[in-house]
Design an enzyme around this catalytic site. Structure first.
Site, short mmCIF file in Angstrom:
data_model
loop_
_atom_site.label_atom_id
_atom_site.label_comp_id
_atom_site.label_asym_id
_atom_site.label_seq_id
_atom_site.Cartn_x
_atom_site.Cartn_y
_atom_site.Cartn_z
CD1 TRP A 100 28.81 -11.61 -15.53
CD2 TRP A 100 29.80 -13.54 -16.09
NE1 TRP A 100 27.96 -12.64 -15.21
CE2 TRP A 100 28.53 -13.83 -15.53
CE3 TRP A 100 30.59 -14.60 -16.52
CZ2 TRP A 100 28.04 -15.12 -15.39
CZ3 TRP A 100 30.11 -15.91 -16.37
CH2 TRP A 100 28.86 -16.15 -15.82
CG ASP A 167 30.14 -9.61 -21.53
OD1 ASP A 167 29.02 -9.77 -22.06
OD2 ASP A 167 30.56 -10.34 -20.61
CE LYS A 191 23.03 -14.21 -18.05
NZ LYS A 191 24.43 -14.08 -18.38
C1 LIG Z 1 25.85 -14.60 -18.19
C2 LIG Z 1 26.96 -13.71 -18.57
C3 LIG Z 1 28.14 -14.21 -19.17
C4 LIG Z 1 28.36 -15.68 -19.41
O1 LIG Z 1 27.56 -16.10 -20.46
P1 LIG Z 1 27.63 -17.60 -21.03
O2 LIG Z 1 26.83 -17.47 -22.28
O3 LIG Z 1 27.01 -18.47 -20.00
O4 LIG Z 1 29.05 -17.95 -21.27
C5 LIG Z 1 29.12 -13.32 -19.52
N1 LIG Z 1 28.96 -12.00 -19.32
C6 LIG Z 1 27.86 -11.47 -18.74
C7 LIG Z 1 27.76 -10.00 -18.53
C8 LIG Z 1 26.83 -12.32 -18.34
O5 LIG Z 1 25.73 -11.81 -17.77
#
Ligand SMILES: *Cc1c(COP(=O)(O)O)cnc(C)c1O
Length: 354
Positions: A100, A167, A191
């Site tokens: 990511w 993030d 998540k």
């Molecule tokens: C799943 C995830 C993403 C991507 O998320 P999307 O909403 O599918 O774009 C980005 N960063 C982390 C840490 C993730 O777990």
């Protein structure tokens, strides 16, 4: 019986949230209309999004500190470029802790010079780099608090003189942090907060407006703030269900309470991984994630047997990500302790019969 759901994302949500959300799809607020067929500008929905935004700031302890909470679309992946679009003038610094972060770096490179302060790629991202310095001549520093795929989690964050962007997709609302150290936090809802379809952004308003480029309206944080997350039609179902999850969390006792539960769950599983001679953990011990635990079998010949056993034990979503292999147990906020116990029981049974 509901399965023990260890899915990495979209994730398990609380039963009562699923129940309320499904009721609202049929009849919202007893108004004989569905949540998903009313105007997003009607009072019932405006109340929902306002409540969701204020719950976010309340739970994170960021009320009256200059932060705004936004509900956007495009996933965390859209934030990889939106962050750079809005904040990157010349140069930005990124910590690379996995897929990511790597993707965030790739998008940001379209907008300026990137400094990768450190990377754990040399060991397939199974640890968090520690000794690095964040330069002072960059527009911001970006990191990923929890690396969903590898099962590592940042336990501390650097002191920076530049804005810090994080993030937090897979560990937001799971542990107490001084969130005011961050200037921009983003997280795909699916998540740990709600269904797929909306992305949470929490931004300190005073870091905006400092780039020289023109920003398309729909990608411009300031415009979304001014329009109160209603620049265009928001994903009403995802926002509503996220709001229900935030209410559920607040009623339980907020992040302070859920962190204790999360620690119990991960301690239970990691102690079994460490004790049971058939298993070994993937991530460096000191960087282990409380949300996603990655582990493998010592003897790959046991795989078919173990897979059959956990599936028969009503467990879902345990297969590791294709880039790591093995197993990954995602223990997001809504996963009950007894689900982790069910997994531990299967691991012990495997040991007993092998
Ligand atoms: C799943 C995830 C993403 C991507 O998320 P999307 O909403 O599918 O774009 C980005 N960063 C982390 C840490 C993730 O777990």
């Amino acid at each position: 019986m509901k399965k023990h759901n260890f899915s990495a994302g979209p994730c398990i949500l609380p039963e009562e949230v699923l129940k309320k959300a499904s009721e609202a799809v049929i009849n919202f607020n007893n108004d004989n209309l569905s949540l998903i067929e009313i105007s997003h500008r009607s009072k019932p929905f405006v109340d929902v999004i306002e409540n969701a935004r204020s719950l976010v700031l309340e739970l994170l302890g960021l009320e009256n500190k200059g932060y705004k909470a936004l509900f956007l679309q495009g996933g965390a992946s859209m934030q990889f470029l939106m962050v750079a679009y809005n904040l990157l003038n010349k140069k930005a610094a990124y910590l690379n802790t996995g897929t990511w972060s790597d993707k965030a770096i790739k998008e940001a490179k379209l907008f300026g010079e990137l400094v990768e302060v450190a990377s754990s790629k040399d060991q397939n991202f199974n640890y968090i780099p520690q000794s690095y310095k964040v330069p002072t001549d960059v527009d911001y520093f970006h990191c990923t608090s929890n690396n969903t795929i590898y099962g590592t989690q940042m336990k501390s964050f650097p002191e920076t003189s530049v804005p810090m962007v994080c993030d937090m997709s897979s560990d937001i609302f799971s542990r107490q942090l001084d969130f005011s150290k961050f200037d921009l936090i983003y997280a795909g809802a699916q998540k740990n907060m709600g269904p797929a379809g909306t992305t949470l952004v929490v931004v300190k308003e005073d870091i905006l407006g400092k780039v020289e480029r023109q920003i398309p309206s729909i990608l411009n944080y300031q415009i979304i703030i001014d329009k109160e997350s209603m620049f265009n039609t928001p994903p009403v179902f995802a926002v509503y269900t996220s709001m229900l999850t935030l209410e559920w969390l607040k009623d339980l006792g907020g992040i302070e309470f859920i962190e204790k539960v999360n620690k119990k769950k991960s301690a239970l599983l990691y102690s079994e991984i460490d004790r049971n001679p058939l298993f070994k953990g993937v991530a460096a011990t000191e960087d282990r994630s409380h949300m996603n635990a990655t582990f493998t079998l010592m003897d790959e010949n046991l795989q078919a047997k173990f897979d059959k056993m956990w599936q028969e034990a009503n467990i879902n979503g345990l297969s590791g990500h294709r880039s790591v292999g093995g197993y990954r147990a995602s223990m997001y906020n809504a996963l009950p302790l007894y689900s982790v116990q069910a997994l531990v029981d299967v691991m012990q049974e495997l040991e007993r019969i092998s």
